[in-house]
Design an enzyme around this catalytic site. Structure first.
Site, short mmCIF file in Angstrom:
data_model
loop_
_atom_site.label_atom_id
_atom_site.label_comp_id
_atom_site.label_asym_id
_atom_site.label_seq_id
_atom_site.Cartn_x
_atom_site.Cartn_y
_atom_site.Cartn_z
N ASP A 12 41.96 38.20 40.32
CA ASP A 12 42.34 37.71 41.64
C ASP A 12 41.60 36.40 41.93
O ASP A 12 40.92 36.27 42.95
CB ASP A 12 42.04 38.76 42.70
CG ASP A 12 42.82 38.53 44.00
OD1 ASP A 12 43.70 37.65 44.01
OD2 ASP A 12 42.53 39.21 45.00
N GLY B 2 38.97 42.17 51.85
CA GLY B 2 39.64 42.01 50.56
C GLY B 2 40.77 43.00 50.49
O GLY B 2 40.92 43.83 51.37
#
Ligand SMILES: *[C@@H]1O[C@H](CO)[C@@H](O)[C@H](O)[C@H]1NC(C)=O
Ligand SMILES: *[C@@H]1O[C@H](CO)[C@@H](O)[C@H](O)[C@H]1NC(C)=O
Ligand SMILES: *[C@@H]1O[C@H](CO)[C@@H](O)[C@H](O)[C@H]1NC(C)=O
Ligand SMILES: *[C@@H]1O[C@H](CO)[C@@H](O)[C@H](O)[C@H]1NC(C)=O
Ligand SMILES: *[C@@H]1O[C@H](CO)[C@@H](O)[C@H](O)[C@H]1NC(C)=O
Ligand SMILES: *[C@@H]1O[C@H](CO)[C@@H](O)[C@H](O)[C@H]1NC(C)=O
Ligand SMILES: *[C@@H]1O[C@H](CO)[C@@H](O)[C@H](O)[C@H]1NC(C)=O
Ligand SMILES: *[C@@H]1O[C@H](CO)[C@@H](O)[C@H](O)[C@H]1NC(C)=O
Ligand SMILES: *[C@@H]1O[C@H](CO)[C@@H](O)[C@H](O)[C@H]1NC(C)=O
Length: 740
Positions: A542, A427
């Site tokens: 996100d 990530g």
């Protein structure tokens, strides 16, 4: 005009500095140098050590040929284009210094408008990555909001001067005229870009230009003249130095490399392999120096060259180390040489030696105990920093919270010491490892990147909120580990990969419209829950198809709250940061700097498009106007050509009306202005209705009768629609409007 420029985010191409590498890179390339190829070349004043070469025929691994050309009396070493210049190469640190371009925006007096020079760097196919430790993103200006867009991430920084021009030279304070940010790891592509809403049209007499660049932080000192004149831009032909890490075989780990000894590059005795952000590299062992890529390249370091290495005696160099010897008739006691005493004195000397040994043992033990205490202390400090105490108090008051505090050891064990082969995801904020706990339970362990003090304080609080979330479509946070410098989170393990993987990676797999709608609904429902379950709402920040996991029966599970946890909570006056994924990023967020629930709605709209079209949200390889899926979609909607971009697999006459409904919903989610987008709850409700409509096969009978039947919108919601006919388009749209 501003909006269209913003829409082109991630799309503008200005300079490609590095042309494609000649051949695809593989690890399976032999290491030996052909005869006639020099191991150590020089170009101008720069050493070019192997594996770098300046003779193209000698290039053994792609990316290591550098062009050394003399023109007009000056010699330059470069890769691809003469402006992509190399200034230094280090084999010891596996680093190479390049020059890179500065982006700027300036006021043009004659046109009375802003003009832009955007810079871009692309080293995608080369064995280099930008060093995250040595470089910083630097923004200079008195009214400047600049972004660095990389392959997947966008980070931005705001630089203002608050009425007065700063008066101090020196470091980039982040307070006035300059702002700097860390670079994400593994960046191979970036584009420096300005938000046109922050410009110098009002202050051009004193501050004509703003700048953004990625550069070696050690080479930067702030100077007030950078704001008032163009020296920063002009002093080295619009370039700044940048440090890259290189690897002998990109994207290959040491374990992978050692499998094939023929192509394994660490050929020197006394060398070892190590993995960095670019791939694997070779290093000389401690006590040796030289070039580990050459047979016998690592040679012993003569430590005795250093003056006074042995303060009292003679220094004797040994392989990989050294020893100190005392002159004849003396012996070493502690660190100094002492004259040997006569034999009558032997006993006391022996006694003293034993005493010394005992003392040393005692001191060592005491030291070890102290170190242990210190470690304990540090662990406790981290624990407190991460809100550990807060968390414990909260848990005491809320008994039965299924949330566990894991020890560092337990997680080390579960993940094989955070081994690379356990990594299941990367990530923007850290790596995710697969782990197996002692009781055979599978978990996903997320290790965050370093976060700053401010964020650490927020962390504990955020975690409490997340630990209390209990929704079947949100990945469950099982616990955390707080005794380490960076927090580690432990989640339930979801076995079936991501939605991105389902849609894009296995093209032959059929995914029915029903499944797609269900996944969309479940994701929307989870996000709506996040937005409503706490105050202030939890924003995901996100949303994208790689953050929607699927379990065995393809139930959606929203994951990765990295962005929401770490989103700066207060609007700091001078410096703020924005992050997101290209293709999903809310253009309004990029402008206003404020993450809202409608930013999640925008990103979700893009996910809907992926489900409808089975196309990727952002396609770097595509032609300019087809890179961003939302752009392609909005154009198609405008020209009434929706059918052209829908996935053939779900496109049929029965589905068409529903597909149009979903497309319309997606269009609303993608509204430029956040206020005009529906709320996540409305989106979820509408998707739920569409699902029910899809599941109930109706015959086309009498539209009016249907209209009567559905006079009240509550009926539409109830799912009790098993008979009759429909004009769903009208119905569902009305339902949504009444909901607003
Ligand atoms: C970067 O370069 C590679 C090949 O050199 C190319 O395939 C890729 O499209 C480029 N990326 C961008 C964003 O231009
Ligand atoms: C190992 O590398 C050599 C040299 O490039 C190559 O010829 C060989 O096929 C590789 N062996 C394996 C098993 O990949
Ligand atoms: C090196 O660069 C010069 C100048 O750009 C160019 O003329 C030459 O062809 C390059 N050499 C190779 C081998 O690419
Ligand atoms: C300002 O714009 C004009 C017209 O585009 C251009 O010719 C001129 O070079 C620009 N001025 C500067 C300082 O770049
Ligand atoms: C390394 O892997 C990344 C991501 O998987 C890819 O984008 C890149 O092109 C690879 N680089 C090379 C040199 O193979
Ligand atoms: C900062 O440095 C520049 C150039 O080195 C100099 O011209 C300027 O006067 C300095 N400014 C201050 C406030 O010291
Ligand atoms: C400069 O910024 C102002 C205020 O944000 C904006 O209204 C204006 O359109 C911008 N001008 C240009 C040329 O981008
Ligand atoms: C930056 O300033 C410091 C202190 O004034 C100085 O030691 C250092 O050499 C300077 N660095 C550069 C790159 O100018
Ligand atoms: C390198 O090491 C191997 C075994 O460790 C040894 O047999 C060989 O002689 C060494 N080579 C040199 C040049 O020292």
């Amino acid at each position: 005009m501003e909006l269209s420029r913003l829409l082109l985010l991630c799309l503008v191409t200005v300079w490609v500095l590095a042309p494609p590498a000649a051949a695809p890179t593989t690890a399976d390339v032999p290491v030996s140098l052909s005869p006639g190829c020099a191991r150590n070349a020089r170009c101008g004043g720069i050493d070019v050590p192997y594996p770098f070469v300046i003779d193209e025929q000698c290039e053994i691994r792609p990316g290591f040929y550098l062009n050394c050309t003399t023109e007009g009396g000056t010699t330059t070493l470069f890769r691809g284009h003469p402006n992509f210049e190399v200034t230094k190469i280090s084999v010891q640190d596996n680093k190479v210094w390049f020059k890179t371009y500065i982006s700027r925006q300036c006021y043009n007096e004659s046109t009375k408008d802003m003009m832009y020079n955007d810079a871009m760097l692309n080293i995608t196919n080369l064995p280099y990555v930008l060093s995250a430790d040595d470089n910083k993103i630097i923004v200079l200006g008195c009214n400047s909001l600049a972004y660095m867009l990389s392959n997947t991430y966008a980070v931005g920084c705001l630089s203002t001067c608050k009425d007065t021009i700063p008066k101090v030279n020196g470091s980039c304070s982040g307070k006035a005229g300059c702002c700097q940010m860390d670079l994400p790891r593994g960046v191979r592509y970036y584009h420096g870009y300005f938000n046109p809403l922050y410009n110098t049209t009002q202050i051009w007499r004193t501050n004509p230009c703003n700048y953004v660049t990625v550069m070696e932080s050690a080479a930067f000192n702030f100077s007030t003249t950078y704001l008032t004149s163009s020296v920063f831009y002009d002093r080295d032909q619009r370039r700044t130095p940048v440090v890259m890490e290189w690897s002998i075989a990109p994207n290959t780990t040491c374990e992978e490399a050692k499998i094939n000894q023929t192509s394994y590059a660490c050929v020197s005795n006394n060398s070892y392999c190590s993995t960095n952000d670019a791939g694997y590299v070779c290093k000389c062992s401690d006590g040796y120096q030289g070039n580990p890529y050459i047979i016998d390249g690592c040679t012993d370091i003569n430590e005795c060259i250093v003056p006074n290495r042995c303060p009292a005696g003679n220094c004797i160099n040994t392989l990989g180390s050294f020893t100190c010897l005392c002159p004849r008739g003396q012996s070493m006691i502690g660190d100094v040489c002492m004259k040997n005493q006569k034999s009558t004195w032997m006993a006391p000397v022996v006694g003293a030696s034993i005493g010394v040994v005992v003392l040393v043992v005692a001191v060592t033990c005491a030291y070890l105990i102290l170190e242990r205490r210190k470690l304990q202390h540090i662990k406790q400090k981290y624990f407190r920093q991460h809100g550990g105490l807060l968390l414990f108090q909260e848990m005491k008051s809320q008994q039965g919270l299924p949330f566990e505090i894991f020890s560092e050891e337990a997680l080390q064990q579960a993940t094989d010491g955070f081994a690379e082969q356990q990594v299941i995801g990367h990530g923007g904020h850290g790596k995710v490892y697969k782990g197996v706990m002692k009781d055979d339970m599978e978990v996903a362990v997320k290790r965050c990147m370093t976060i700053d003090e401010q964020q650490k304080k927020e962390f504990g609080k955020e975690m409490i909120i997340l630990s209390q979330i209990n929704h079947r479509n949100i990945v469950k946070l099982l616990g955390c580990c707080l005794e380490v410098e960076v927090p580690i989170l432990v989640y339930e393990f979801i076995p079936n990969g991501t939605l991105f993987h389902l849609i894009h990676d296995n093209r032959s797999r059929h995914i029915s419209l029903d499944t797609r709608l269900r996944i969309a609904y479940e994701s929307a429902d989870a996000l709506a829950y996040l937005h409503s379950c706490a105050s202030p709402p939890i924003l995901h920040g996100d949303v994208k198809s790689t953050n929607i996991l699927l379990n065995g029966d393809l139930t959606a599970k929203i994951c990765d709250f990295g962005a929401s946890i770490l989103a700066p909570s207060d609007e700091s006056q001078f410096v703020t940061l924005v992050q997101g994924t290209c293709g999903y990023l809310d253009p309004e967020y990029m402008q206003t700097w404020q993450l809202t629930d409608k930013s999640d709605v925008y990103s979700f709209g893009v996910v809907l498009l992926e489900l409808l079209t089975r196309k990727k949200a952002f396609n770097l390889q595509g032609p300019e106007h087809e890179k961003s899926l939302s752009m392609v979609f909005l154009c198609a909607m405008k020209e009434n050509k929706l059918e052209d971009i829908l996935d053939d697999e779900i496109k049929n006459s029965e589905n068409l009306e529903i597909l149009e409904e979903i497309a319309e919903l997606a269009r609303q989610c993608l509204e430029m202005c956040g206020a005009n987008r529906p709320s996540m709850k409305e989106v979820a409700d509408k998707l739920d209705r569409l699902r029910k409509v899809l599941q109930n096969p109706w015959a086309h009978k009498d539209p009016e009768e249907w209209d009567n039947l559905l006079g009240e919108s509550s009926l539409v919601n109830s799912g009790a629609l098993s008979t009759g006919n429909f004009s769903i388009t009208k119905r569902v749209a009305m339902g949504l409007e009444s909901g607003r």
